[in-house]
Design a protein around this motif. Structure first.
Motif, PDB file in Angstrom:
ATOM      1  N   SER A 123       1.475  -1.130   0.196  1.00  0.00           N
ATOM      2  CA  SER A 123      -0.165   0.074  -0.073  1.00  0.00           C
ATOM      3  C   SER A 123       0.928   1.240  -0.157  1.00  0.00           C
ATOM      4  CB  SER A 123      -0.612   0.001   1.036  1.00  0.00           C
ATOM      5  OG  SER A 123      -1.756  -0.887   1.229  1.00  0.00           O
ATOM      6  N   GLY A 162      -2.183   4.568  -2.361  1.00  0.00           N
ATOM      7  CA  GLY A 162      -2.688   5.917  -2.040  1.00  0.00           C
ATOM      8  C   GLY A 162      -2.534   7.078  -2.419  1.00  0.00           C
ATOM      9  N   GLU A 259      -7.173   3.887  -2.196  1.00  0.00           N
ATOM     10  CA  GLU A 259      -8.206   5.298  -1.818  1.00  0.00           C
ATOM     11  C   GLU A 259      -9.452   5.820  -2.251  1.00  0.00           C
ATOM     12  OE1 GLU A 259      -6.418   7.180   0.700  1.00  0.00           O
ATOM     13  OE2 GLU A 259      -4.879   5.889   1.552  1.00  0.00           O
ATOM     14  N   TYR A 312      -9.058   9.784   6.913  1.00  0.00           N
ATOM     15  CA  TYR A 312      -8.389   8.473   6.513  1.00  0.00           C
ATOM     16  C   TYR A 312      -8.842   7.177   7.126  1.00  0.00           C
ATOM     17  CZ  TYR A 312      -4.062   4.419   6.764  1.00  0.00           C
ATOM     18  OH  TYR A 312      -3.045   3.288   6.155  1.00  0.00           O
ATOM     19  N   ASP A 316     -10.792   4.277   5.223  1.00  0.00           N
ATOM     20  CA  ASP A 316     -11.117   2.413   6.027  1.00  0.00           C
ATOM     21  C   ASP A 316     -11.657   2.052   6.529  1.00  0.00           C
ATOM     22  OD1 ASP A 316      -8.337   0.970   5.491  1.00  0.00           O
ATOM     23  OD2 ASP A 316      -7.208   2.658   6.910  1.00  0.00           O
ATOM     24  N   TYR A 334      -3.707  -6.210   7.663  1.00  0.00           N
ATOM     25  CA  TYR A 334      -3.396  -5.275   7.899  1.00  0.00           C
ATOM     26  C   TYR A 334      -1.877  -5.050   8.065  1.00  0.00           C
ATOM     27  CZ  TYR A 334      -8.327  -3.268   7.623  1.00  0.00           C
ATOM     28  OH  TYR A 334      -9.635  -3.611   7.437  1.00  0.00           O
ATOM     29  N   PHE A 344      -6.201   1.822  13.592  1.00  0.00           N
ATOM     30  CA  PHE A 344      -6.669   0.964  13.632  1.00  0.00           C
ATOM     31  C   PHE A 344      -7.363   0.522  14.808  1.00  0.00           C
ATOM     32  CE2 PHE A 344      -3.650   0.184  10.094  1.00  0.00           C
ATOM     33  CZ  PHE A 344      -4.562   0.152   8.742  1.00  0.00           C
TER      34      PHE A 344
HETATM   35  N1  ARG Z   1      -0.673   3.905   2.324  1.00  0.00           N
HETATM   36  C1  ARG Z   1      -0.697   3.424   3.930  1.00  0.00           C
HETATM   37  C2  ARG Z   1       0.562   3.821   4.045  1.00  0.00           C
HETATM   38  O1  ARG Z   1       1.984   4.742   3.262  1.00  0.00           O
HETATM   39  C3  ARG Z   1      -0.713   2.752   4.198  1.00  0.00           C
HETATM   40  C4  ARG Z   1      -2.077   1.693   4.324  1.00  0.00           C
HETATM   41  C5  ARG Z   1      -2.524   0.710   4.744  1.00  0.00           C
HETATM   42  N2  ARG Z   1      -3.994   0.015   4.589  1.00  0.00           N
HETATM   43  C6  ARG Z   1      -4.936   0.709   4.797  1.00  0.00           C
HETATM   44  N3  ARG Z   1      -6.109  -0.401   4.907  1.00  0.00           N
HETATM   45  N4  ARG Z   1      -4.963   1.785   5.322  1.00  0.00           N
HETATM   46  O2  ARG Z   1       0.904   4.188   5.075  1.00  0.00           O
END
Ligand code: ARG
Length: 574
Positions: A123, A162, A259, A312, A316, A334, A344
């Motif tokens: 990710s 992202g 996203e 964010y 999610d 995750y 989380f």
């Molecule tokens: N894009 C995020 C980063 O670089 C991580 C995403 C992780 N996954 C999620 N479902 N939030 O920090």
């Protein structure tokens, strides 16, 4: 069925005979941490006794009178406060090995109740180069996905890139005013990073630029075709670079739903959460409050900012709802760094309030940082973050030097290929070996060493076994014909360790800890060395040789499959 399973089933029956209503699901038979006491052990009777306020040793003694495992074990011993220790009979071990040779399964069984597991890992963010921080999520996530698949679970991997957020305001303005086409063609992400960085500087110095960047963002959010086109192009160019890195690492995704995929779902989601009373307004923003949970009392999850933008956590939550509906998973994993723990916790807690009846497990598999040899976050000499592609190049270069020293006689193409496999393997293994929640120090010398708990050591152990078969001239040797007939103590030690491969895989899957498999393989290679140093193979008489070759072959296959499960390749010759 493997011996520990057989023992476990008999143990369940014996416990039920003593306590008909006992819950046996947590009564497990596991390898003994110290082989002095036995090969397997269970500590579960002590927990059962505790819950029922019984004397644990008495319970163990009662269960023992009903337990018949004489087909598999020597007489069972009660130890300590109520452990049961089991020592395998040599015949049972030989029978198991014969079964493996015949059926071709490799000391593990497919899950009886396969689960659907979504793994969200890697990710990275669009328009930024993948750096050393991404390696942990990518490697850990890939290994967990491989392990679960090997055990027969249905795995869905999803790269949650992202690809949306306020950074696109500056990126769009930079693209329109600063872009160097030639360098974009040469090194797209480098150029995107450059325009982003200089835009940040400009906006700091000049509020008017910042206003313009914001306007670009608003236009993108409003669906302006030109900005949407540029945004898509930035994603496409980034994806090409991500894919190059993934290709080198041998990592594949079933889905890449970034996203932005969830944008249309955010507004209705916030509406639903407010309507159901889960979220409420606070200072113009909307948040989910956790007044009933002490650790989260002061940390509400923001789901809409006062300017109308989403957070964010909103994305999610929408992602979770989509995954639940689409894949009906039993578990979602995750994999991110430890700094996202609060995020989380909030998302998972909010989800439980929202979908109280859901039985889907949610796991945040978090990890620590990579440090330089000075103990500070790992950076280049000039203080920049270390880019992943360059790091992999360096690993291969360094491995190539070592291979050239050791195996100068091999043709260059072969040396290059060995260096690729060894270099990438070393980096991956160094990442998987430490307890994932601790930081680790990145050290080329340590990870590339041929001795110690490293990938090259394990790859070498594998190649060495393969060389035995080469010397024998049975190039086509694919599977043992005879079951090993164990005699020497080193043969027993090795064979018993082979039996624990499946248990190790299950522990990796259950606790999301690939380091268990690293350590298992390292021990396997050590036990193989003990065997090989004490038990001649090629010089032995025909029957002993066939038996020992079978043991060599089983070890090689477990090493190869084990490394493959870590995402690490092997070569036949080093
Ligand atoms: N894009 C995020 C980063 O670089 C991580 C995403 C992780 N996954 C999620 N479902 N939030 O920090």
């Amino acid at each position: 069925m493997l011996p520990h399973k057989q023992i476990e089933l008999r143990l369940h029956a014996a416990l039920r005979a003593v306590l008909p209503d006992a819950d046996v699901s947590a009564v497990l038979v596991r390898p003994c941490p110290d082989l002095k006491f036995g090969d397997y052990q269970t500590n579960a009777l002590m927990s059962v006794a505790k819950v029922r306020r019984m004397n644990p040793r008495q319970l163990a003694a009662d269960v023992l009178t009903r337990l018949d495992v004489s087909e598999w074990c020597e007489p069972v011993q009660i130890a300590g406060a109520g452990f049961l220790n089991f020592r395998l009979l040599p015949e049972a071990l030989s029978r198991t090995l014969a079964g493996v040779v015949q059926s071709g399964h490799l000391f593990f069984e497919q899950a009886t109740r396969p689960q659907t597991v979504v793994v969200d890992f890697s990710s990275p963010n669009v328009a930024k180069p993948m750096h050393v921080g991404h390696i942990r999520s990518t490697i850990l996530g890939d290994c967990l996905a491989r392990t679960l698949r090997l055990l027969g679970h249905r795995v869905v991997t999803d790269n949650h890139i992202g690809d949306w957020g306020t950074q696109f305001g500056m990126l769009l303005l930079g693209w329109k005013t600063l872009l160097d086409r030639a360098s974009l063609d040469r090194e797209a992400i480098g150029e995107l990073e450059r325009i982003y960085k200089s835009m940040v500087e400009r906006c700091k110095a000049d509020p008017q630029q910042l206003e313009l960047a914001k306007r670009e963002l608003v236009q993108l959010q409003g669906g302006d075709p030109e900005n949407l086109g540029i945004w898509r192009e930035m994603i496409r160019l980034s994806q090409i670079q991500f894919d190059t890195v993934y290709g080198r690492l041998g990592v594949k995704f079933d889905h890449t739903l970034g996203e932005s995929f969830y944008n249309p779902k955010l507004q209705p989601l916030v509406g639903e959460l407010v309507a159901s009373g889960l979220a409420r307004e606070s200072d113009g923003a909307i948040a989910i409050f956790f007044d009933d949970i002490p650790q989260l009392k002061d940390n509400p999850a923001l789901i809409r900012k006062s300017d109308g933008g989403f957070n964010y956590a909103t994305t999610d939550l929408a992602t979770l709802a989509y995954r639940l509906e689409t894949w009906k998973p039993d578990e979602i994993i995750y994999v991110t760094d430890g700094r996202q723990q609060l995020h989380f916790q909030q998302v998972f807690t909010a989800f439980r309030k929202w979908h109280g009846q859901s039985t889907t497990k949610l796991a945040h598999v978090w990890f620590g940082s990579i440090l330089g040899e000075d103990g500070k976050p790992f950076k280049t000499r000039s203080g920049e973050t270390v880019k992943l592609a360059g790091l992999l190049d360096e690993a291969q270069e360094r491995a190539f030097k070592i291979v050239c020293e050791k195996s100068a006689a091999l043709p260059e193409a072969q040396r290059r290929e060995i260096a690729r496999v060894v270099g990438l393997g070393a980096v991956k293994y160094a990442d998987l070996l430490p307890n994932r929640q601790s930081d680790y120090v990145f050290s080329w010398d340590k990870m590339l060493a041929l001795q110690g708990n490293t990938a090259p050591y394990l790859q070498y152990a594998y190649a060495r076994i393969r060389s035995i078969f080469r010397k024998l001239g049975v190039g086509e040797y694919t599977a043992p014909h005879a079951a090993p007939d164990l005699k020497a103590p080193e043969e027993f030690i090795l064979a018993k360790h082979l039996l624990n491969f499946g248990l190790t895989l299950e522990a990796v899957a259950e606790e999301h800890r690939p380091n268990f498999l690293c350590n298992y393989l390292h021990e396997l290679a050590g036990k193989f060395t003990g065997f090989y140093e004490n038990c001649p193979v090629l010089k032995a008489d025909d029957t002993t040789r066939a038996s020992r070759l079978a043991l060599c072959d089983l070890t090689a296959r477990v090493l190869k499959l084990g490394l493959e499960t870590l995402g690490i390749e092997t070569v036949e010759q080093m």
